[in-house]
Design a protein around this motif. Structure first.
Motif, mmCIF file in Angstrom:
data_model
loop_
_atom_site.group_PDB
_atom_site.id
_atom_site.type_symbol
_atom_site.label_atom_id
_atom_site.label_comp_id
_atom_site.label_asym_id
_atom_site.label_seq_id
_atom_site.Cartn_x
_atom_site.Cartn_y
_atom_site.Cartn_z
ATOM 1 N N GLU A 73 2.363 9.870 1.581
ATOM 2 C CA GLU A 73 3.203 9.659 2.965
ATOM 3 C C GLU A 73 4.619 9.779 3.509
ATOM 4 O OE1 GLU A 73 -0.724 8.477 0.066
ATOM 5 O OE2 GLU A 73 0.945 9.015 -0.211
ATOM 6 N N MET A 74 5.122 9.270 2.242
ATOM 7 C CA MET A 74 6.913 9.855 2.914
ATOM 8 C C MET A 74 6.641 10.413 3.570
ATOM 9 S SD MET A 74 9.890 10.731 2.801
ATOM 10 C CE MET A 74 9.513 12.058 0.879
ATOM 11 N N LEU A 75 6.473 12.072 3.262
ATOM 12 C CA LEU A 75 7.140 13.119 4.275
ATOM 13 C C LEU A 75 6.077 12.764 5.759
ATOM 14 C CD1 LEU A 75 7.337 16.088 1.494
ATOM 15 C CD2 LEU A 75 8.942 15.000 3.034
ATOM 16 N N THR A 106 1.084 -1.206 0.454
ATOM 17 C CA THR A 106 -0.170 -0.381 -0.072
ATOM 18 C C THR A 106 1.063 1.486 0.159
ATOM 19 O OG1 THR A 106 0.173 0.205 2.569
ATOM 20 C CG2 THR A 106 -2.161 -1.571 1.117
ATOM 21 N N LYS A 107 0.318 2.123 -0.209
ATOM 22 C CA LYS A 107 1.202 3.800 -0.196
ATOM 23 C C LYS A 107 1.420 4.318 0.882
ATOM 24 C CE LYS A 107 -0.628 6.999 -2.673
ATOM 25 N NZ LYS A 107 -1.244 7.999 -3.873
ATOM 26 N N PRO A 108 0.804 3.552 2.118
ATOM 27 C CA PRO A 108 1.417 4.406 3.633
ATOM 28 C C PRO A 108 2.453 3.538 4.230
ATOM 29 C CG PRO A 108 -1.690 4.026 3.784
ATOM 30 C CD PRO A 108 -0.799 3.565 1.667
ATOM 31 N N ALA A 114 10.766 6.159 4.214
ATOM 32 C CA ALA A 114 11.027 7.241 5.551
ATOM 33 C C ALA A 114 12.132 6.915 5.411
ATOM 34 C CB ALA A 114 9.883 7.853 6.010
ATOM 35 N N THR A 115 11.946 4.940 6.547
ATOM 36 C CA THR A 115 12.789 5.307 7.169
ATOM 37 C C THR A 115 13.235 4.769 6.677
ATOM 38 O OG1 THR A 115 10.839 3.359 8.331
ATOM 39 C CG2 THR A 115 13.173 2.589 8.668
ATOM 40 N N LEU A 159 13.475 7.063 -3.636
ATOM 41 C CA LEU A 159 12.274 7.186 -4.908
ATOM 42 C C LEU A 159 11.254 6.969 -4.265
ATOM 43 C CD1 LEU A 159 13.630 6.450 -8.436
ATOM 44 C CD2 LEU A 159 14.200 8.546 -7.437
ATOM 45 N N SER A 160 9.963 7.423 -4.162
ATOM 46 C CA SER A 160 8.986 6.803 -3.656
ATOM 47 C C SER A 160 7.549 6.656 -4.703
ATOM 48 C CB SER A 160 8.368 7.756 -2.283
ATOM 49 O OG SER A 160 8.763 7.771 -1.515
ATOM 50 N N VAL A 161 7.227 5.899 -5.504
ATOM 51 C CA VAL A 161 7.014 5.785 -6.788
ATOM 52 C C VAL A 161 5.483 4.864 -6.798
ATOM 53 C CG1 VAL A 161 6.599 5.695 -9.150
ATOM 54 C CG2 VAL A 161 9.221 5.962 -7.577
ATOM 55 N N PRO A 162 5.014 5.710 -6.069
ATOM 56 C CA PRO A 162 3.308 4.439 -6.138
ATOM 57 C C PRO A 162 2.134 5.057 -7.027
ATOM 58 C CG PRO A 162 2.909 6.174 -4.308
ATOM 59 C CD PRO A 162 4.262 6.724 -5.592
ATOM 60 N N ASP A 163 1.527 3.893 -8.164
ATOM 61 C CA ASP A 163 0.159 4.157 -8.711
ATOM 62 C C ASP A 163 0.257 3.875 -9.611
ATOM 63 O OD1 ASP A 163 -1.204 5.850 -6.828
ATOM 64 O OD2 ASP A 163 -0.660 7.156 -6.724
#
Length: 257
Positions: free
Chosen positions: A46-48, A8-10, A17-18, A198-202
């Motif tokens: 969600e990362m921020l 999931t995105k969260p 982030a971790t 890199l955070s790349v959802p969707d």
């Protein structure tokens, strides 16, 4: 590029982030300070949200930069990246050491580009938090991106796919309202970061993810240059990873929901 697949995105945002938070702690422990680049856009929500809650970071020893800002846009505009970062990042961290905003509406753009460029050159970046655009862009380096300039920040023209993404994410009331130019961190400067997260959802990012990770390194897919970075970690969800080959997915770390 090391892949991390999350359900999931969260969960994706928390994991990204971790990792970034540990890099910040490590830099502070080694050098007494950390320097970071923080991205904007819907992919970073969600990362921020997780990053500002990470434990054990002395934020007073952290200096931040961001990737881009629209030219001529005041920071009061809902789509301003300065406003985005103040609302979602700097306001949550009252002891943050410093954050150097790009003044996209500065009266002298050349002076502003020199100012922010000199600052980032003087502060080698420990971790960059970023994403990949629907057109494969990295920051606002739309295709065909300039892989050669070593200027830290440059003026760029935004293509229609990029502008459509900004409209589609709800930042502007009409496509025609999306600016055509921006100040962007260059590809060369991004690649100088010690760690890239890199955070790349969707699902709308699936084509760009496939080209960036499996296609040739080419200015036509700017994010493909990250194949050459020694420490780039890509956090995906099932939708954004849906067009990757089984061979690519075989080496991915999988996080639980």
């Amino acid at each position: 590029m090391k892949l991390h697949l999350h359900p999931t995105k969260p969960v994706l945002g928390e994991a990204a982030a971790t990792m970034g938070a540990q890099a910040i702690r490590d830099a502070i422990a080694a050098k007494g300070r950390a320097h970071i680049i923080v991205a904007t856009g819907a992919s970073q929500f969600e990362m921020l949200e997780s990053l500002v809650r990470q434990p054990g970071i002395d934020w007073s020893k952290v200096t931040g930069f961001h990737l881009d800002e629209y030219i001529g846009m005041p920071d009061s505009h809902p789509a301003s990246f300065r406003r985005y970062l103040r609302e979602r990042f700097t306001s949550k961290l009252p002891i943050l050491g410093a954050f150097h905003f790009i003044e996209g509406d500065a009266p002298d753009l050349n002076a502003e580009i020199s100012r922010i460029g000199d600052l980032v050159r003087a502060n080698p970046i420990d971790v960059t938090f970023a994403g990949i655009g629907e057109n494969g862009h990295l920051a606002f380096n739309d295709p065909p991106a300039d892989f050669n300039t070593d200027d830290p920040y440059i003026v760029v023209e935004l293509d229609d796919i990029c502008r459509q993404q900004q409209f589609g994410e709800g930042w502007f009331p009409a496509f025609e309202d999306v600016p055509r130019t921006a100040i962007s961190m260059s590809v060369h400067q991004i690649m100088a970061s010690r760690l890239i997260v890199l955070s790349v959802p969707d699902a709308r990012k699936a084509d760009a993810v496939q080209k960036a990770l499996e296609g040739p390194v080419s200015p036509d897919c700017p994010a493909s240059i990250l194949q050459r970075h020694p420490a780039c970690h890509v956090f995906l969800d099932p939708a954004s990873a849906s067009k990757l080959s089984p061979n690519s997915l075989r080496g991915a770390d999988e996080g639980a929901g």
